[in-house]
Design a protein around this motif. Structure first.
Motif, PDB file in Angstrom:
ATOM      1  N   GLU A  98       0.849  -1.193   0.000  1.00  0.00           N
ATOM      2  CA  GLU A  98       0.000   0.000   0.000  1.00  0.00           C
ATOM      3  C   GLU A  98       0.882   1.239   0.000  1.00  0.00           C
ATOM      4  OE1 GLU A  98      -3.019   2.252   3.062  1.00  0.00           O
ATOM      5  OE2 GLU A  98      -2.268   0.280   3.556  1.00  0.00           O
ATOM      6  N   GLU A  99       0.492   2.206  -0.818  1.00  0.00           N
ATOM      7  CA  GLU A  99       1.194   3.486  -0.851  1.00  0.00           C
ATOM      8  C   GLU A  99       0.174   4.599  -0.622  1.00  0.00           C
ATOM      9  OE1 GLU A  99       3.420   3.888  -4.442  1.00  0.00           O
ATOM     10  OE2 GLU A  99       4.406   1.968  -4.166  1.00  0.00           O
ATOM     11  N   GLU A 100       0.258   5.270   0.500  1.00  0.00           N
ATOM     12  CA  GLU A 100      -0.632   6.392   0.826  1.00  0.00           C
ATOM     13  C   GLU A 100      -2.110   6.008   0.706  1.00  0.00           C
ATOM     14  OE1 GLU A 100       0.489   9.865  -1.382  1.00  0.00           O
ATOM     15  OE2 GLU A 100       2.606   9.540  -0.989  1.00  0.00           O
ATOM     16  N   GLY A 101      -2.477   4.844   1.216  1.00  0.00           N
ATOM     17  CA  GLY A 101      -3.869   4.416   1.202  1.00  0.00           C
ATOM     18  C   GLY A 101      -4.345   3.823  -0.112  1.00  0.00           C
ATOM     19  N   THR A 102      -3.462   3.708  -1.081  1.00  0.00           N
ATOM     20  CA  THR A 102      -3.813   3.141  -2.378  1.00  0.00           C
ATOM     21  C   THR A 102      -3.224   1.747  -2.494  1.00  0.00           C
ATOM     22  OG1 THR A 102      -3.869   5.305  -3.418  1.00  0.00           O
ATOM     23  CG2 THR A 102      -3.613   3.426  -4.885  1.00  0.00           C
ATOM     24  N   PHE A 103      -4.085   0.802  -2.800  1.00  0.00           N
ATOM     25  CA  PHE A 103      -3.657  -0.577  -3.003  1.00  0.00           C
ATOM     26  C   PHE A 103      -3.462  -0.812  -4.494  1.00  0.00           C
ATOM     27  CE2 PHE A 103      -6.114  -0.504   0.887  1.00  0.00           C
ATOM     28  CZ  PHE A 103      -5.308  -1.210   1.772  1.00  0.00           C
ATOM     29  N   ARG A 104      -2.510  -1.689  -4.830  1.00  0.00           N
ATOM     30  CA  ARG A 104      -2.223  -2.003  -6.232  1.00  0.00           C
ATOM     31  C   ARG A 104      -2.312  -3.514  -6.437  1.00  0.00           C
ATOM     32  NH1 ARG A 104       2.798   0.779  -8.427  1.00  0.00           N
ATOM     33  NH2 ARG A 104       3.801  -1.010  -7.518  1.00  0.00           N
TER      34      ARG A 104
END
Length: 151
Positions: free
Chosen positions: A107-113
């Motif tokens: 997760e990066e800054e609340g964004t999942f990939r």
């Protein structure tokens, strides 16, 4: 005044490039370089914005290629390289080939990939032409929520 206009212009250009850089850091990013736009064997999809809000996604990108063994190998190689940095994964193989893979990246800054891959060409028995698909998604959706969407 001219300097401010330049910075605003640079800012706007940067925002336009964001969706294109979404897969940044992933090897599969090279598959979305535009080379398949005129290839009759390929279907490329890019969805962003309002259509995805109800799914808590900000970007959906996919590439499906039919009847192209060399491209299938390239896709598999790139996905396997990306798999090394996944924090969670589920894979299925047939023989020594990757049949499907589901990968979650940190997760990066609340964004999942997320990255999905499926290659029907490795199945011994098929009813239609072989195809391989790569799907990249990112957004505020968790893995559990994403699984619920696809059930």
């Amino acid at each position: 005044m001219l300097m401010i206009q330049r910075w605003i212009g640079i800012g706007i250009l940067s925002l336009l490039a964001l969706p294109l850089m979404a897969q940044k850091g992933l090897q599969v990013n090279t598959l979305f370089d535009g080379r398949f736009k005129k290839d009759h064997r390929a279907v490329e999809v890019l969805i962003k914005g309002k259509e995805l809000k109800k799914y808590h996604l900000s970007l959906f990108r996919s590439l499906t290629v039919t009847n192209a063994p060399a491209v299938f190998r390239e896709m598999e190689t790139l996905v396997c390289q990306d798999a090394k940095s996944a924090v969670d994964k589920e894979v299925g193989t047939i023989g020594n080939r990757l049949y499907y893979g589901f990968y979650c990246f940190s997760e990066e800054e609340g964004t999942f990939r997320y990255l999905f891959y499926r290659n029907t060409s490795v199945k011994p028995e098929r009813e239609k032409l072989p195809e391989a698909t790569v799907v990249y998604m990112e957004g505020q959706v968790t893995l559990e929520e994403l699984k619920q969407l696809f059930q």
